[in-house]
Design an enzyme around this catalytic site. Sequence first.
Site, short mmCIF file in Angstrom:
data_model
loop_
_atom_site.label_atom_id
_atom_site.label_comp_id
_atom_site.label_asym_id
_atom_site.label_seq_id
_atom_site.Cartn_x
_atom_site.Cartn_y
_atom_site.Cartn_z
N GLY A 120 45.08 37.28 43.30
CA GLY A 120 45.91 38.11 42.42
C GLY A 120 45.05 39.12 41.67
N HIS A 121 43.91 38.64 41.15
CA HIS A 121 42.99 39.55 40.46
C HIS A 121 42.41 40.57 41.44
CE1 HIS A 121 42.64 35.81 37.85
NE2 HIS A 121 43.00 36.72 36.96
N SER B 204 47.41 31.63 40.06
CA SER B 204 47.05 31.55 38.65
C SER B 204 45.73 30.79 38.53
CB SER B 204 48.14 30.78 37.88
OG SER B 204 47.66 30.35 36.63
N SER B 205 44.92 31.21 37.58
CA SER B 205 43.64 30.50 37.37
C SER B 205 43.91 29.04 37.00
CB SER B 205 42.87 31.17 36.23
OG SER B 205 42.65 32.53 36.55
N ARG B 206 45.06 28.79 36.38
CA ARG B 206 45.37 27.42 35.95
C ARG B 206 45.77 26.52 37.13
NH1 ARG B 206 47.20 30.27 31.12
NH2 ARG B 206 46.10 29.42 29.30
P1 AMP Z 1 44.33 36.29 33.60
O1 AMP Z 1 42.93 36.23 34.09
O2 AMP Z 1 45.18 35.14 34.04
O3 AMP Z 1 44.42 36.56 32.12
O4 AMP Z 1 45.00 37.54 34.30
C1 AMP Z 1 44.39 38.79 34.28
C2 AMP Z 1 45.33 39.79 34.88
O5 AMP Z 1 45.62 39.40 36.22
C3 AMP Z 1 46.68 39.88 34.15
O6 AMP Z 1 47.11 41.22 34.11
C4 AMP Z 1 47.57 39.04 35.02
O7 AMP Z 1 48.93 39.41 34.93
C5 AMP Z 1 47.03 39.35 36.39
N1 AMP Z 1 47.38 38.30 37.34
C6 AMP Z 1 47.17 36.98 37.22
N2 AMP Z 1 47.68 36.32 38.27
C7 AMP Z 1 48.23 37.25 39.08
C8 AMP Z 1 48.93 37.19 40.32
N3 AMP Z 1 49.18 36.05 40.94
N4 AMP Z 1 49.34 38.36 40.85
C9 AMP Z 1 49.12 39.55 40.23
N5 AMP Z 1 48.48 39.66 39.05
C10 AMP Z 1 48.04 38.52 38.48
#
Ligand code: AMP
Length: 290
Positions: free
Chosen positions: A35-36, A185-187
């Site tokens: 995703g990232h 998701s990272s989680r």
């Molecule tokens: P995080 O590291 O979870 O705070 O996410 C950082 C960015 O990556 C945020 O803008 C999230 O919305 C985006 N993000 C996280 N997971 C996904 C995903 N599966 N698809 C697209 N963007 C994502």
Amino acid sequence: MTMWVAQSVQQMRVHRHEMPGGLALVPTMGALHRGHARLMEVARTTGCPAVVSIFVNPTQFGPGEDYEQYPRQLERDLDLCRDAGAAGVFCPAVAEMYPPDVAECSVTVPALADQLEGRSRPGHFAGVCRVVAKLFNIVQPTVACFGQKDYQQLKVIQAMVDDLNVPVKIVAVPTVREDNGLAMSSRNVRLTPGGRKKALGLYKALLEARSLVEDDGELDPGAVEAAMSQAMTAHQVEVDYAVVRHPQSLATIQCIDPRLTGGVAALVAGKVDSVRLIDAMVLGQPATGG
Ligand code: AMP
């Protein structure tokens, strides 16, 4: 070109000085996944070099939340950024972002941020806005990419940028999912194989909402929300919320009429074996995304 890594604000400012012109920022908390990587790809399609920030931001976690348990894997993350063609990475330590001798500043968007995630996680969006405002001022991007999975966050950041006249274009990136539909998701790394199956309940709830709204023409938000909750409960997800809202204001709606609202946003949050997960989807739009 080799990718640079800046660990201090000062180093980041030097790199920014050396790359004048447009710059696309991808703010993350690390434990990076596809995703990232997609956000980085989209950042690069803007024609600007992409800079990734990796920072597990303590101010957006409440007491008793998973700040300590949040996965951290910087070396692997740097490899992913390199593979995705990032020009540089800003990965500051907590003391660098929040020096103890500086008085706190607060940025809030109450109309959008006090509900849903904000209600379950008081202070969460104030922490998000504060760190994003700091990152924007340190990195000075012209574009910043955010995922639609965190739909409310996207709207809150867009509102902050609009109201404070921040000269950064916000780009929304559709959610990247596993083959079975689970939002990346990272989680997710904290889920057991059984937990991953349960977590599919969030996606199923969104699919159920989509089918009711787009195929059956259901107009009653209550009926859609009940079906969403049921789908989550059937997968043993402990439901926090399962709602359909106005896609921009996130206000409650009396009647689902995508022709009037330009689509509706379906948003879900719940716990699977004590791991809190969220997901979202825009329904009733020609290109729904997310
Ligand atoms: P995080 O590291 O979870 O705070 O996410 C950082 C960015 O990556 C945020 O803008 C999230 O919305 C985006 N993000 C996280 N997971 C996904 C995903 N599966 N698809 C697209 N963007 C994502």
